[in-house]
Design an enzyme around this catalytic site. Structure first.
Site, PDB file in Angstrom:
ATOM      1  N   GLU A 248      -4.623  11.956 -12.433  1.00 13.76           N
ATOM      2  CA  GLU A 248      -5.651  12.174 -13.454  1.00 13.76           C
ATOM      3  C   GLU A 248      -6.001  10.858 -14.142  1.00 13.76           C
ATOM      4  O   GLU A 248      -5.989  10.730 -15.367  1.00 13.76           O
ATOM      5  CB  GLU A 248      -5.222  13.228 -14.481  1.00 13.76           C
ATOM      6  CG  GLU A 248      -6.405  13.798 -15.268  1.00 13.76           C
ATOM      7  CD  GLU A 248      -6.025  14.907 -16.212  1.00 13.76           C
ATOM      8  OE1 GLU A 248      -6.053  16.083 -15.772  1.00 13.76           O
ATOM      9  OE2 GLU A 248      -5.688  14.625 -17.371  1.00 13.76           O
TER      10      GLU A 248
ATOM     11  N   ARG B  83      -4.504  16.596 -33.026  1.00 16.39           N
ATOM     12  CA  ARG B  83      -4.124  15.831 -34.211  1.00 16.39           C
ATOM     13  C   ARG B  83      -5.349  15.449 -35.051  1.00 16.39           C
ATOM     14  O   ARG B  83      -5.337  15.546 -36.273  1.00 16.39           O
ATOM     15  CB  ARG B  83      -3.349  14.572 -33.779  1.00 16.39           C
ATOM     16  CG  ARG B  83      -2.806  13.736 -34.931  1.00 16.39           C
ATOM     17  CD  ARG B  83      -2.077  12.508 -34.416  1.00 16.39           C
ATOM     18  NE  ARG B  83      -0.756  12.834 -33.907  1.00 16.39           N
ATOM     19  CZ  ARG B  83      -0.440  12.850 -32.620  1.00 16.39           C
ATOM     20  NH1 ARG B  83      -1.361  12.583 -31.709  1.00 16.39           N
ATOM     21  NH2 ARG B  83       0.783  13.137 -32.229  1.00 16.39           N
TER      22      ARG B  83
ATOM     23  N   HIS C 171      -0.833  27.126 -32.050  1.00 15.10           N
ATOM     24  CA  HIS C 171       0.158  26.077 -31.833  1.00 15.10           C
ATOM     25  C   HIS C 171       1.264  26.170 -32.889  1.00 15.10           C
ATOM     26  O   HIS C 171       1.029  26.598 -34.022  1.00 15.10           O
ATOM     27  CB  HIS C 171      -0.533  24.714 -31.912  1.00 15.10           C
ATOM     28  CG  HIS C 171       0.237  23.585 -31.312  1.00 15.10           C
ATOM     29  ND1 HIS C 171       1.250  22.939 -31.984  1.00 15.10           N
ATOM     30  CD2 HIS C 171       0.150  22.978 -30.103  1.00 15.10           C
ATOM     31  CE1 HIS C 171       1.747  21.976 -31.214  1.00 15.10           C
ATOM     32  NE2 HIS C 171       1.108  21.993 -30.067  1.00 15.10           N
TER      33      HIS C 171
ATOM     34  N   GLU D  21      -3.781   9.264 -27.127  1.00 13.87           N
ATOM     35  CA  GLU D  21      -4.020   9.486 -25.699  1.00 13.87           C
ATOM     36  C   GLU D  21      -4.970   8.465 -25.065  1.00 13.87           C
ATOM     37  O   GLU D  21      -4.762   8.042 -23.928  1.00 13.87           O
ATOM     38  CB  GLU D  21      -4.556  10.907 -25.466  1.00 13.87           C
ATOM     39  CG  GLU D  21      -3.538  12.008 -25.689  1.00 13.87           C
ATOM     40  CD  GLU D  21      -3.422  12.456 -27.120  1.00 13.87           C
ATOM     41  OE1 GLU D  21      -2.665  13.408 -27.390  1.00 13.87           O
ATOM     42  OE2 GLU D  21      -4.087  11.859 -28.007  1.00 13.87           O
TER      43      GLU D  21
ATOM     44  N   ASP E  91      -2.290  11.116 -19.950  1.00 12.21           N
ATOM     45  CA  ASP E  91      -2.447  10.259 -21.123  1.00 12.21           C
ATOM     46  C   ASP E  91      -1.379  10.462 -22.192  1.00 12.21           C
ATOM     47  O   ASP E  91      -1.600  10.151 -23.365  1.00 12.21           O
ATOM     48  CB  ASP E  91      -3.824  10.498 -21.737  1.00 12.21           C
ATOM     49  CG  ASP E  91      -4.090  11.972 -22.045  1.00 12.21           C
ATOM     50  OD1 ASP E  91      -3.118  12.758 -22.135  1.00 12.21           O
ATOM     51  OD2 ASP E  91      -5.274  12.343 -22.189  1.00 12.21           O
TER      52      ASP E  91
ATOM     53  N   HIS F 110      -5.787  22.612 -31.919  1.00  9.03           N
ATOM     54  CA  HIS F 110      -4.539  22.053 -32.446  1.00  9.03           C
ATOM     55  C   HIS F 110      -4.494  20.525 -32.443  1.00  9.03           C
ATOM     56  O   HIS F 110      -3.506  19.940 -32.872  1.00  9.03           O
ATOM     57  CB  HIS F 110      -3.350  22.555 -31.615  1.00  9.03           C
ATOM     58  CG  HIS F 110      -3.356  22.045 -30.201  1.00  9.03           C
ATOM     59  ND1 HIS F 110      -3.980  22.719 -29.186  1.00  9.03           N
ATOM     60  CD2 HIS F 110      -2.845  20.921 -29.648  1.00  9.03           C
ATOM     61  CE1 HIS F 110      -3.838  22.046 -28.065  1.00  9.03           C
ATOM     62  NE2 HIS F 110      -3.161  20.939 -28.314  1.00  9.03           N
TER      63      HIS F 110
END
Length: 376
Positions: free
Chosen positions: A118, A211, A242, A132, A96, A209
């Site tokens: 996937e 967004r 991260h 994504e 994604d 981490h």
């Protein structure tokens, strides 16, 4: 000879695509070239080195202060020359990412079939995870072959009126773990090297981490974890943080300085898989860890409001606990105190396959090429 071009650009993609690339290269009737976009830099190259995969093309698209639109356009422009030179029979993309969507779109423009590894993961909220969810939806509309990890992913695609080219293969990350985890493994990270992972301590692996968790949600996550460590003397939290400055600023302001909260820089895939294997449970907002930890018998608490991997929830090895401080604290505390629940989660059947996803995908690619040739 079947010519395959595998395109990926981030660390998670590389972890799941490298085992497949290596298996394709073992096939006499298949030829595989690798194009990386560089959507991640050092973290991507670490994975290539570990799996001993060499990129034939590196677009190196990353630049300071860029937007999603800039990333997408750089990949589209950069991959054009690769497609014209290679003239592949199939372009393989994964998951994604913006790399996956842009590479699939470029292949479509050249009327080259696309295989989506996937495929079929969905939250049905186009802004969560962002971008994504739309990346995988749009890639799914373009793809000719859909390699779905689970039957649930397969059903998602069929609900979208995608009727052909769908196959349940399992997830290639389980294939990857067969080569990364070792009993005698010695960590590369200097901080992890000094840890014994023995005695009465319970090591909790944490990653956060995403967004959508930046800001208050991440603050809630950190405060909940700090409360757990302060309440349970046997708990040690290990958190590879991260490199995103916004993540690091929040995490360090709340968690830095506690002797049983170990903050490290991001670790490579071998360190991460072996760290997971030696942990008591996993706290994460990552998608990949929801697939990997169940294979190791590690309960997972997902610090998000939803997951595109409901199979693990249904199987009983994953719980979605949200991003509120009390919810994260209470669910973690319960797993530390309720041994019956912990054992039930740790022994749940992993829904993501048996480690032979790559073999299945290769067999399907061969059949697809044969059918295409017979059609011609």
């Amino acid at each position: 000879m079947i010519k395959i071009l595998s395109v990926f650009g981030t660390r998670p993609e590389a972890i799941k695509m490298c085992p497949l690339v290596k298996r394709i290269m073992q096939e006499k009737e298949m030829e595989c070239s690798v194009c990386v976009t560089g959507q991640h830099k050092e973290m991507l190259y670490q994975v290539l080195e570990i799996f001993q995969v060499t990129a034939d093309y590196d677009l190196k698209i990353m630049a300071p202060v860029q937007t999603l639109g800039m990333i997408t356009s750089r990949i589209l422009n950069g991959i054009e020359e690769v497609l014209l030179k290679e003239k592949p029979d199939m372009v393989l993309v994964h998951g994604d990412t913006t790399t996956s969507f842009a590479a699939a779109l470029a292949a479509f423009y050249h009327k080259i079939p696309v295989g989506h590894i996937e495929a079929g993961l969905r939250t049905y909220d186009k802004y969560s995870p962002f971008p994504e969810e739309m990346n995988r939806n749009l890639t799914g509309r373009i793809a000719d072959l859909h390699f779905a990890p689970t039957t649930g992913n397969c059903e998602n695609l069929r609900r979208e009126n995608i009727e052909s080219g769908i196959y349940v293969t399992g997830n290639t990350v389980i294939d990857a773990m067969a080569t990364t985890i070792r009993k005698d493994y010695r960590f590369k990270d200097a901080i992890l090297q000094k840890m014994s992972f023995s005695g009465e301590k319970k090591y909790l692996l944490m990653t956060a981490h995403r967004r959508e968790n930046l800001g208050l949600p991440l603050e809630n996550i950190c405060r909940a974890v700090k409360r757990i460590v302060e309440e349970f003397a046997e708990v040690v939290v290990i958190y590879p943080v991260h490199m995103n400055p916004r993540v690091r600023q929040t995490v360090k302001s709340i968690l830095e300085g506690h002797e049983r909260i170990i903050l490290t820089d991001p670790v490579d895939v071998e360190d991460m898989h072996n760290l997971m294997n030696r942990s008591y449970l996993v706290l994460t907002d990552s998608g990949g860890l929801q697939e990997e930890a169940p294979a190791l018998g590690k309960p997972v608490l997902v610090m998000r409001s939803e997951t595109e991997r409901p199979e693990a929830v249904a199987a009983g090895t994953v719980e979605v606990v949200g991003v509120e401080e009390e919810g994260i604290y209470n669910h973690t505390k319960e797993l530390l105190l309720n041994q019956d629940k912990y054992c039930k989660m740790s022994k749940a059947i992993n829904p993501y396959g048996d480690g032979h996803a790559c073999d299945r995908i290769i067999s399907i690619l061969k059949s697809y090429k044969k059918a295409d040739a017979e059609g011609d």
